[in-house]
Motif scaffolding. Structure first.
Motif, short mmCIF file in Angstrom:
data_model
loop_
_atom_site.label_atom_id
_atom_site.label_comp_id
_atom_site.label_asym_id
_atom_site.label_seq_id
_atom_site.Cartn_x
_atom_site.Cartn_y
_atom_site.Cartn_z
N SER A 129 10.66 -13.65 6.56
CA SER A 129 9.60 -13.48 7.08
C SER A 129 9.48 -11.97 6.14
N ILE A 130 9.81 -11.47 5.84
CA ILE A 130 10.32 -9.89 4.42
C ILE A 130 9.83 -10.45 3.77
N THR A 131 10.74 -11.88 2.06
CA THR A 131 10.81 -12.50 1.51
C THR A 131 9.01 -13.30 1.72
N GLU A 132 8.78 -13.45 2.41
CA GLU A 132 7.34 -13.84 2.22
C GLU A 132 6.33 -12.80 2.20
N LEU A 133 6.41 -12.32 2.79
CA LEU A 133 5.68 -10.77 2.54
C LEU A 133 5.44 -10.54 1.73
N LEU A 134 6.51 -9.86 1.04
CA LEU A 134 6.80 -9.76 -0.76
C LEU A 134 5.86 -10.21 -1.45
N THR A 135 6.53 -11.48 -1.66
CA THR A 135 5.88 -12.71 -2.25
C THR A 135 4.45 -12.97 -1.76
N ILE A 136 3.81 -12.69 -1.22
CA ILE A 136 2.24 -13.05 -0.60
C ILE A 136 1.26 -11.16 -0.75
N ILE A 137 2.38 -10.71 -0.93
CA ILE A 137 1.70 -9.50 -1.36
C ILE A 137 1.55 -9.42 -3.54
N THR A 138 2.20 -10.02 -4.10
CA THR A 138 2.13 -10.63 -4.78
C THR A 138 1.59 -11.09 -5.67
N LEU A 139 1.36 -12.00 -4.82
CA LEU A 139 0.07 -13.44 -4.99
C LEU A 139 -1.27 -12.53 -5.34
N PHE A 140 -1.38 -11.69 -3.65
CA PHE A 140 -3.31 -11.66 -4.23
C PHE A 140 -3.21 -10.24 -5.24
N LEU A 179 7.59 5.55 2.18
CA LEU A 179 8.05 5.17 1.04
C LEU A 179 7.59 4.26 0.74
N PHE A 180 7.63 2.43 1.87
CA PHE A 180 7.72 1.49 1.49
C PHE A 180 6.22 1.07 1.01
N PHE A 181 4.81 1.95 1.67
CA PHE A 181 3.50 1.40 0.96
C PHE A 181 3.34 2.11 -0.18
N GLY A 182 3.91 2.66 0.02
CA GLY A 182 4.02 4.39 -1.17
C GLY A 182 4.27 3.14 -2.38
N ILE A 183 5.35 2.52 -2.63
CA ILE A 183 6.31 1.62 -3.22
C ILE A 183 5.20 0.36 -3.47
N THR A 184 4.95 -0.23 -2.20
CA THR A 184 4.18 -1.37 -2.71
C THR A 184 2.42 -1.31 -3.39
N THR A 185 1.81 0.31 -3.08
CA THR A 185 1.13 0.68 -3.69
C THR A 185 0.93 0.95 -4.77
N LEU A 186 2.29 0.94 -6.03
CA LEU A 186 2.38 1.22 -6.74
C LEU A 186 2.75 -0.27 -7.91
N PHE A 187 3.27 -1.19 -6.90
CA PHE A 187 3.29 -1.94 -7.19
C PHE A 187 2.35 -3.30 -7.45
N VAL A 188 1.77 -3.03 -6.59
CA VAL A 188 0.18 -3.59 -6.45
C VAL A 188 -0.83 -3.47 -7.71
N PHE A 189 -0.46 -1.83 -8.20
CA PHE A 189 -1.93 -1.16 -9.27
C PHE A 189 -1.16 -1.91 -10.37
N THR A 190 -0.02 -2.23 -10.68
CA THR A 190 0.65 -2.17 -11.78
C THR A 190 0.84 -4.17 -12.24
N THR A 191 0.48 -4.48 -11.35
CA THR A 191 0.71 -6.16 -11.44
C THR A 191 -0.37 -6.63 -11.40
N ALA A 192 -1.71 -5.90 -10.92
CA ALA A 192 -2.64 -5.46 -11.23
C ALA A 192 -3.42 -6.33 -12.21
N GLY A 193 -2.78 -5.20 -13.73
CA GLY A 193 -3.11 -5.71 -14.82
C GLY A 193 -2.41 -7.11 -14.91
N LEU A 194 -1.83 -7.69 -14.69
CA LEU A 194 -2.04 -9.49 -14.51
C LEU A 194 -3.17 -10.20 -14.64
N GLY A 195 -3.87 -9.65 -13.31
CA GLY A 195 -5.39 -9.92 -12.77
C GLY A 195 -6.46 -9.42 -13.43
#
Length: 388
Positions: A194-205, A274-290
């Motif tokens: 479940s954790i792996t799938e959540l992190l995968t879905i975050i990356t996909l979106f 901390l988790f949501f802060g790191i998730t925000t950082l990850f989403v912002f930076t990975t959005a560059g691929l988008g």
């Protein structure tokens, strides 16, 4: 000073208006909304409840050519949840091969004649295991469990014989296996999946949503209207990333509350902030691929295909499914260039291990550095294409 404040106020007003516009456009795209809701709820539930990395109910057939008490004792040790006894083979080895060829059994236990008499006489005896390893992981697990069961049976028989010969006096030396399982003491696959799938879905979106938002403007012809407006390329692009980041964080919060903690009782040992802060950082930076995808793709179909092209290598090189130690050296080197690898390390570190910044700062720094390069490249490409 007053003029600077006016410019800053206008800049923030434009940012708020453009971000609100992105939320309104997303609300009108009901198919995408359904997909987002499904991904953060049902998909994670199905991954957690329906996918297991353990051996469960492996179908077992037995060819017992001895029919003794010893053979029956050995057969009785192949119990659920790992094995499911499906019956005895009465027509010999050919029937066993036929069952394996047809996929009607996974394991065939072949016990030879004189099995018990050889054991009582101290003569080494052999049994045969035939295992269908079409699924190599399940086949390996079935072989490992079977070997352990047979080894324990042989050890107990030998110990009993030595004990009888010594008249019950004394005791045999032995090693006590006293181990500890940390972070997931019940070795529950549901927590990991479940954790792996959540992190995968975050990356996909994080890749898909900003790209889809920009390409949607191309398809509807509104991008030309934005380009002739007094908005800069940053003011056009940044609200798309910001709004989609908020959507992903809301979906993540819902998934954590309803699915991971509500249904699977995953313990959140670290700081959610901390988790949501790191998730925000990850989403912002990975959005560059988008953003990069949005400058190449001409329609949403191309966005979907290019997202798969980018996302699949990131997933396989993340270390979630294959440990880094099991990868070839050159592939392991490429893995360290994937921000998802560091996001998965920090995600599991916070949620299951309760780790903080003092432990995870290297992963956070690496993710921020890679993300800065990715986001900067996407922004540069976006400005060159639409730029002002």
């Amino acid at each position: 000073m007053d003029e600077a404040m006016i410019r800053l106020t206008v800049w923030f007003r434009r940012l708020v208006v453009m971000t609100s516009k992105e939320f309104l456009q997303l609300a009108r795209d009901w198919m995408l909304l359904v997909f987002i809701v499904y991904a953060f709820t049902a998909d994670i539930y199905l991954a957690g409840s329906g996918v297991s990395l353990q051996l469960r109910q492996a179908v077992l057939h037995v060819l017992d050519q001895d029919g003794s008490a010893a053979s029956r004792e050995l057969i009785g040790r192949f119990q659920p949840p790992h094995f499911q006894f499906a019956g005895r083979i009465t027509e010999g080895p050919r029937e066993a091969l036929r069952l394996l060829d047809r996929g009607q059994t996974m394991v065939v236990l072949d016990i030879p004649a004189d099995f018990e008499s050889d054991l009582l006489s101290g003569i080494p005896t052999r049994i045969q295991m035939q295992i269908d390893t079409s699924n190599s992981v399940q086949g390996f697990l079935a072989s490992s469990y079977a070997q352990r069961i047979i080894a324990d049976f042989g050890t107990e028989r030998a110990m009993a014989e030595l004990h009888a010969q010594s008249g019950g006096a004394g005791s045999m030396p032995r090693i006590v296996d006293d181990h500890r399982v940390w972070f997931n003491p019940n070795q529950n696959d549901t927590w990991f999946m479940s954790i792996t799938e959540l992190l995968t879905i975050i990356t996909l979106f994080a890749v898909l949503l900003p790209a889809a938002a920009m390409v949607r403007e191309k398809e509807r012809g509104t991008v030309e209207q934005l380009l002739v407006s007094p908005l800069s390329s940053f003011q056009i692009m940044f609200p798309k990333v910001l709004s989609m980041t908020v959507v992903i964080l809301i979906g993540c919060a819902v998934s954590l509350a309803l699915v991971l903690r509500g249904m699977f009782h995953v313990p959140v040992r670290g700081s959610l902030a901390l988790f949501f802060g790191i998730t925000t950082l990850f989403v912002f930076t990975t959005a560059g691929l988008g953003l990069l995808i949005s400058t190449i793709a001409r329609n949403l179909a191309q966005v979907g295909m290019m997202t798969i092209l980018v996302f699949t290598p990131m997933l396989f090189l993340s270390g979630a499914w294959t440990p880094p130690e099991a990868m070839p050296v050159w592939m392991r080197t490429i893995m360290y260039a994937s921000p998802l690898h560091y996001f998965i390390d920090t995600g599991f570190g916070i949620l299951l291990k309760g780790a903080g910044i003092d432990v995870l700062w290297r992963e956070i720094a690496a993710m921020a550095a890679l993300g800065g390069i990715i986001f900067g490249t996407g922004m540069l490409r976006f400005r060159n294409q639409f730029g002002n």
